[in-house]
Motif scaffolding. Sequence first.
Motif, PDB file in Angstrom:
ATOM      1  N   ASN A   2      15.175  26.899  38.626  1.00 51.90           N
ATOM      2  CA  ASN A   2      16.082  26.628  37.522  1.00 51.90           C
ATOM      3  C   ASN A   2      17.411  27.329  37.761  1.00 51.90           C
ATOM      4  N   ARG A   3      18.503  26.648  37.482  1.00 48.44           N
ATOM      5  CA  ARG A   3      19.831  27.233  37.613  1.00 48.44           C
ATOM      6  C   ARG A   3      20.143  28.013  36.347  1.00 48.44           C
ATOM      7  N   VAL A   4      20.573  29.255  36.500  1.00 50.56           N
ATOM      8  CA  VAL A   4      20.948  30.112  35.381  1.00 50.56           C
ATOM      9  C   VAL A   4      22.310  30.722  35.686  1.00 50.56           C
ATOM     10  N   ASP A   5      23.223  30.644  34.717  1.00 51.90           N
ATOM     11  CA  ASP A   5      24.533  31.281  34.848  1.00 51.90           C
ATOM     12  C   ASP A   5      24.560  32.522  33.969  1.00 51.90           C
ATOM     13  N   VAL A   6      25.062  33.609  34.529  1.00 51.17           N
ATOM     14  CA  VAL A   6      25.146  34.888  33.825  1.00 51.17           C
ATOM     15  C   VAL A   6      26.578  35.400  33.957  1.00 51.17           C
ATOM     16  N   GLY A  34      23.224  35.666  29.669  1.00 46.38           N
ATOM     17  CA  GLY A  34      23.167  34.253  29.994  1.00 46.38           C
ATOM     18  C   GLY A  34      24.159  33.399  29.232  1.00 46.38           C
ATOM     19  N   GLU A  36      25.054  30.154  27.335  1.00 41.88           N
ATOM     20  CA  GLU A  36      24.292  29.197  26.536  1.00 41.88           C
ATOM     21  C   GLU A  36      24.813  27.783  26.750  1.00 41.88           C
ATOM     22  N   LYS A  37      23.961  26.806  26.506  1.00 43.86           N
ATOM     23  CA  LYS A  37      24.329  25.401  26.680  1.00 43.86           C
ATOM     24  C   LYS A  37      25.559  25.085  25.841  1.00 43.86           C
ATOM     25  N   ASN A  75      14.197  31.313  39.192  1.00 45.08           N
ATOM     26  CA  ASN A  75      15.590  31.060  38.837  1.00 45.08           C
ATOM     27  C   ASN A  75      16.530  31.213  40.032  1.00 45.08           C
ATOM     28  N   VAL A  77      20.245  32.148  40.213  1.00 42.64           N
ATOM     29  CA  VAL A  77      21.205  32.737  39.284  1.00 42.64           C
ATOM     30  C   VAL A  77      22.576  32.902  39.929  1.00 42.64           C
TER      31      VAL A  77
END
Length: 138
Positions: A2-6, A34, A36-37, A75, A77
């Motif tokens: 899963n792609r997660v942006d922080v 993180g 959020e959408k 993830n 990230v």
Amino acid sequence: MNRVDVVYSVILKKGKVLMVKNKKYDNWTLPGGGVEKGETLEQAAQREVWEETGLNVKVGKLLTVNEAFRQKENNHVLFFTFLAEAFDGEVVVQDKGGILDAEWKDLSFANEAVPYYEGGIEGLLETSLSYNFQGVQA
């Protein structure tokens, strides 16, 4: 994965950097979290700083992008670190469920706590945007 942006923010005051102690990992980091959408990176950085420190900030230039594969969490990230300037508020933890403390720390402490930045926090401030792959993390 899963792609997660922080997003993280470097906030400086009198030669110190604002850091937060995370409850989940029991470690000190820059304020952040993180994205959020439907939220931009800048909006996320502003929100995370406020939630974790009680400060309102103006988000400035992007200092660096780091990347990691967190296999345990499945993830991929991307970490975006911005320079930010506080313009209102007092340092008070808003997110008491996730943050144990927020304090101004010496740069040497910050560089040991968050060793992901080549040249340390000072190096981020002196250079153009850099990219660092943080490796595969278990």
